[in-house]
Design a protein around this motif. Structure first.
Motif, mmCIF file in Angstrom:
data_model
loop_
_atom_site.group_PDB
_atom_site.id
_atom_site.type_symbol
_atom_site.label_atom_id
_atom_site.label_comp_id
_atom_site.label_asym_id
_atom_site.label_seq_id
_atom_site.Cartn_x
_atom_site.Cartn_y
_atom_site.Cartn_z
ATOM 1 N N LEU A 1 0.960 -1.439 0.070
ATOM 2 C CA LEU A 1 -0.219 -0.030 0.402
ATOM 3 C C LEU A 1 0.766 1.324 0.596
ATOM 4 O O LEU A 1 0.414 2.320 -0.966
ATOM 5 C CB LEU A 1 -0.956 0.156 1.026
ATOM 6 C CG LEU A 1 -2.191 -1.166 0.695
ATOM 7 C CD1 LEU A 1 -3.160 -0.871 2.499
ATOM 8 C CD2 LEU A 1 -3.105 -0.846 0.202
ATOM 9 N N ASN A 2 1.792 1.162 0.486
ATOM 10 C CA ASN A 2 3.227 2.509 0.673
ATOM 11 C C ASN A 2 3.620 2.275 -0.720
ATOM 12 O O ASN A 2 3.458 3.237 -1.274
ATOM 13 C CB ASN A 2 3.618 2.414 2.013
ATOM 14 C CG ASN A 2 3.807 2.780 3.453
ATOM 15 O OD1 ASN A 2 3.217 4.154 2.904
ATOM 16 N ND2 ASN A 2 4.122 2.197 3.792
ATOM 17 N N GLY A 3 3.929 1.249 -1.044
ATOM 18 C CA GLY A 3 4.936 1.303 -2.404
ATOM 19 C C GLY A 3 3.353 1.546 -3.514
ATOM 20 O O GLY A 3 3.572 3.382 -4.489
ATOM 21 N N LEU A 4 2.189 1.638 -3.600
ATOM 22 C CA LEU A 4 1.012 2.121 -4.540
ATOM 23 C C LEU A 4 0.829 3.414 -4.865
ATOM 24 O O LEU A 4 0.778 4.327 -5.484
ATOM 25 C CB LEU A 4 -0.088 1.524 -4.625
ATOM 26 C CG LEU A 4 -0.084 0.043 -5.218
ATOM 27 C CD1 LEU A 4 -1.306 -1.409 -4.614
ATOM 28 C CD2 LEU A 4 0.019 -0.572 -6.122
ATOM 29 N N SER A 5 1.062 4.129 -2.986
ATOM 30 C CA SER A 5 1.123 5.265 -2.865
ATOM 31 C C SER A 5 2.403 6.276 -3.872
ATOM 32 O O SER A 5 1.924 6.972 -4.034
ATOM 33 C CB SER A 5 0.547 5.640 -1.064
ATOM 34 O OG SER A 5 0.672 7.077 -0.889
ATOM 35 N N ALA A 6 2.978 5.893 -3.538
ATOM 36 C CA ALA A 6 4.633 6.411 -3.593
ATOM 37 C C ALA A 6 3.662 6.260 -5.476
ATOM 38 O O ALA A 6 4.265 7.814 -6.161
ATOM 39 C CB ALA A 6 5.204 5.668 -3.364
ATOM 40 N N VAL A 7 3.613 5.469 -5.873
ATOM 41 C CA VAL A 7 3.567 5.583 -7.338
ATOM 42 C C VAL A 7 2.068 6.239 -7.375
ATOM 43 O O VAL A 7 2.219 6.975 -8.871
ATOM 44 C CB VAL A 7 3.129 4.174 -8.384
ATOM 45 C CG1 VAL A 7 2.656 4.249 -9.127
ATOM 46 C CG2 VAL A 7 4.247 3.168 -7.481
ATOM 47 N N ALA A 8 1.171 6.018 -6.957
ATOM 48 C CA ALA A 8 0.127 7.945 -7.230
ATOM 49 C C ALA A 8 0.502 8.175 -7.461
ATOM 50 O O ALA A 8 0.218 10.039 -8.106
ATOM 51 C CB ALA A 8 -1.284 6.906 -6.267
ATOM 52 N N LEU A 9 1.344 9.155 -6.188
ATOM 53 C CA LEU A 9 1.586 9.749 -5.930
ATOM 54 C C LEU A 9 2.821 10.311 -7.192
ATOM 55 O O LEU A 9 2.662 12.152 -7.917
ATOM 56 C CB LEU A 9 2.607 10.660 -4.741
ATOM 57 C CG LEU A 9 2.308 10.255 -3.037
ATOM 58 C CD1 LEU A 9 3.052 10.094 -2.505
ATOM 59 C CD2 LEU A 9 0.864 11.719 -2.987
ATOM 60 N N CYS A 10 3.813 9.877 -7.572
ATOM 61 C CA CYS A 10 4.862 10.681 -9.024
ATOM 62 C C CYS A 10 3.302 10.829 -9.973
ATOM 63 O O CYS A 10 4.335 11.091 -10.497
ATOM 64 C CB CYS A 10 5.670 9.329 -8.920
ATOM 65 S SG CYS A 10 6.856 9.051 -7.685
ATOM 66 N N VAL A 11 2.801 9.579 -10.256
ATOM 67 C CA VAL A 11 1.647 9.694 -11.428
ATOM 68 C C VAL A 11 1.139 11.391 -11.645
ATOM 69 O O VAL A 11 1.041 11.591 -12.529
ATOM 70 C CB VAL A 11 0.918 8.733 -11.673
ATOM 71 C CG1 VAL A 11 -0.106 9.186 -12.290
ATOM 72 C CG2 VAL A 11 2.070 7.219 -12.048
ATOM 73 N N GLY A 12 0.761 11.246 -10.266
ATOM 74 C CA GLY A 12 -0.547 12.775 -9.976
ATOM 75 C C GLY A 12 1.473 14.157 -10.228
ATOM 76 O O GLY A 12 0.358 14.844 -10.660
ATOM 77 N N LEU A 13 2.132 13.624 -9.600
ATOM 78 C CA LEU A 13 3.063 15.094 -10.076
ATOM 79 C C LEU A 13 2.715 15.604 -11.137
ATOM 80 O O LEU A 13 3.098 15.941 -12.218
ATOM 81 C CB LEU A 13 5.081 15.399 -9.389
ATOM 82 C CG LEU A 13 5.615 15.847 -9.313
ATOM 83 C CD1 LEU A 13 5.179 17.265 -9.392
ATOM 84 C CD2 LEU A 13 6.415 15.115 -8.882
ATOM 85 N N TYR A 14 3.203 14.287 -12.324
ATOM 86 C CA TYR A 14 3.471 13.974 -14.034
ATOM 87 C C TYR A 14 2.164 15.181 -14.226
ATOM 88 O O TYR A 14 2.224 15.908 -15.405
ATOM 89 C CB TYR A 14 3.578 12.323 -14.176
ATOM 90 C CG TYR A 14 3.395 12.462 -15.683
ATOM 91 C CD1 TYR A 14 4.253 12.949 -16.913
ATOM 92 C CD2 TYR A 14 2.659 12.401 -16.096
ATOM 93 C CE1 TYR A 14 4.531 12.493 -17.477
ATOM 94 C CE2 TYR A 14 2.294 12.224 -17.327
ATOM 95 C CZ TYR A 14 3.376 12.376 -18.596
ATOM 96 O OH TYR A 14 3.753 12.798 -19.576
#
Length: 183
Positions: free
Chosen positions: A57-70
């Motif tokens: 869940l932490n890893g998926l959150s990090a990915v979603a954060l980076c995608v959101g930044l993109y």
């Protein structure tokens, strides 16, 4: 009786007060859970999958954060919003899973020694301290976004994003250390 309209400043103060109070209560509960609550040892092996779920869940959150930044860098506000709500959902699910994990299994002591122990404890300490800061920041950033106060949202998000990302990534790193040395 005259009805006095409530100003947006009053609503903002109330919302931020609720965010800070609930964040402090959550941190207090988690500290109690980690340091004072002692679950029965027989539950520890039954729920062994929870630390891995937490890391996922932490890893998926990090990915979603980076995608959101993109997406926000490319001015795709709708996709940004969806990505950030997804990151929030993953982080919320993580928090629930984390509470269940520590409520049922307790804390895992790190058995490594020497330099690796120092590195692990440094990462863990920064992870814990910044997670306490991240919680009210994430909630405030979300509040300002959902209430349409985008100027304030952007200003706070510049602080929230790196802290939230660090906490999400180091959550995974902590599991890697524990997997290598404790599990």
């Amino acid at each position: 009786m005259e009805i006095v309209p409530v100003s947006s400043e009053t609503n903002e103060r109330l919302a931020l007060g609720i965010i800070l109070t609930s964040s402090a209560a959550a941190v207090g509960f988690l500290l109690w859970l980690l340091y004072l609550h002692h679950p029965p040892p027989e539950l520890a092996q039954r729920w062994i999958f929870l630390p891995r779920l937490n890391a996922l869940l932490n890893g998926l959150s990090a990915v979603a954060l980076c995608v959101g930044l993109y997406f926000i860098k490319h001015r795709n506000r709708g996709a940004h919003r969806n990505s950030m709500l997804l990151a929030f959902a993953f982080s919320f699910l993580f928090l629930i899973s984390y509470i269940v994990n520590h409520g049922l299994r307790g804390d895992t002591l790190f058995p490594g020694e020497g330099t690796v122990r120092t590195v692990y404890l440094s990462i863990l300490a920064s992870h814990i301290l910044l997670s306490m800061v991240a919680l009210p920041l994430v909630l405030a950033t979300l509040f300002f976004s959902l209430s349409g106060r985008f100027k304030t949202h952007r200003r706070i998000a510049r602080v929230t994003f790196p802290i939230w990302l660090y906490v999400s990534v180091t959550g995974v790193v902590v599991l890697v250390f524990l997997t290598a040395y404790a599990y």
